[in-house]
Design an enzyme around this catalytic site. Sequence first.
Site, PDB file in Angstrom:
ATOM      1  N   ASP A  25       0.762  -1.150  -0.060  1.00 53.42           N
ATOM      2  CA  ASP A  25       0.133  -0.012   0.019  1.00 53.42           C
ATOM      3  C   ASP A  25       0.784   1.116  -0.079  1.00 53.42           C
ATOM      4  OD1 ASP A  25      -2.492   1.485   0.495  1.00 53.42           O
ATOM      5  OD2 ASP A  25      -1.811   1.691   2.434  1.00 53.42           O
ATOM      6  N   ASP A  27      -0.227   5.174   1.171  1.00 55.10           N
ATOM      7  CA  ASP A  27      -0.295   5.976   1.916  1.00 55.10           C
ATOM      8  C   ASP A  27      -0.240   5.308   3.499  1.00 55.10           C
ATOM      9  OD1 ASP A  27      -0.792   8.853   3.133  1.00 55.10           O
ATOM     10  OD2 ASP A  27      -2.929   8.660   3.124  1.00 55.10           O
ATOM     11  N   ASP A 223      -1.253  -0.841   5.865  1.00 51.58           N
ATOM     12  CA  ASP A 223      -1.593   0.084   7.206  1.00 51.58           C
ATOM     13  C   ASP A 223      -2.909   0.051   7.838  1.00 51.58           C
ATOM     14  OD1 ASP A 223      -2.218   2.102   5.264  1.00 51.58           O
ATOM     15  OD2 ASP A 223      -2.232   3.699   6.831  1.00 51.58           O
TER      16      ASP A 223
HETATM   17 MG   LIG Z   1      -2.787   2.984   3.452  1.00 49.65          MG
END
Ligand SMILES: [Mg+2]
Length: 342
Positions: A25, A27, A223
């Site tokens: 991923d 961000d 995250d």
């Molecule tokens: Mg993310």
Amino acid sequence: MKPRLKMMSKTKNTPLDGIDLILADLDGVVYRGKQAIPHAIEALNKAQKSLQVTYLTNNASRTPESVSEQLNSLGLKTNPSDILTSPQAAMRSLRELVSPGAVVLVVGGDGLRRELEQSGYRITESAEDAPQAVVQGFAADVSWKQLAEASFALHNPDVPWIATNNDWTLPTERGMAPGNGTLVSAVHLATGRMPIVAGKPERALFDFARERFDSKNPLMIGDRLDTDILGANRAGVKSLLVLTGADQAKQVLAADPDSRPAFVIEDLRGLHEEYPQPRVEIDADGKRTVTVRDSIVTMTENEVSAPVPGSSRIDLLRAGAQAIWSSGLAIYGLKVDPAIYA
Ligand SMILES: [Mg+2]
């Protein structure tokens, strides 16, 4: 037994063991805003020496070229072909329903339009052109008119509707803004229909990545439990949560069974470090003791304690998560020692 134990202690079991592809991923994993996340660039460049590293993004307004350029400016070495976007996954879903050559009504920006054109579809913005499908992705200039045309087209129940992603929010430098999910929901409220979603946490983007790189054993690094980890689990992909972004220790302990990662690490240096296997013991009274290196967590009925916190915050969290997850009990009824999620 002794020589065997000795051998085992020499072998380093890292989260990358047996992995043939990294899906990362962006961000909260690689960057936050314009800043690279500490240790992320070094750890990913190191992994890339022996593994294909691919970046997955739900954001339909960006092209692989622009993402790749941004990542390279942070010090990664990527090509546009290393970036997989939700519009690309949406094309995979669209092809299963409508053949190239068909007229497709598009709501969204350049990234999505370009994918449609490259896949051989003809684009319209008007329901009067009798489109055979509607594809919807985020762009900052999506207007009521486009949402209305999509709604008119979708009044025909034979017209499929594919959304690149269903994210409610879009992080921007000025704060949280409405994401594609909110615009999709406007069309949903007008039509009573639900779209097929290509991006995380649905599995199309993961399936697309696996096919593209012919991968048998990928690892998803994310995250967020409710998109990255849930999506990976749905797609049968091993997953790793890194605590540099959205979800933190508390969310890890409370994770639903389908949103639990195989690994939890503090930052991406953990990709290359030994990952300890928790040891779970249950005594005759049902007391559960979980040991991760020098951290010990116990669980008696609904009480989760840390009699030996040990020297590492992350090992204590791993032990706490293992105790709670293996108990099968929901977090709501549990009394958890705050040290475990501090
Ligand atoms: Mg993310």
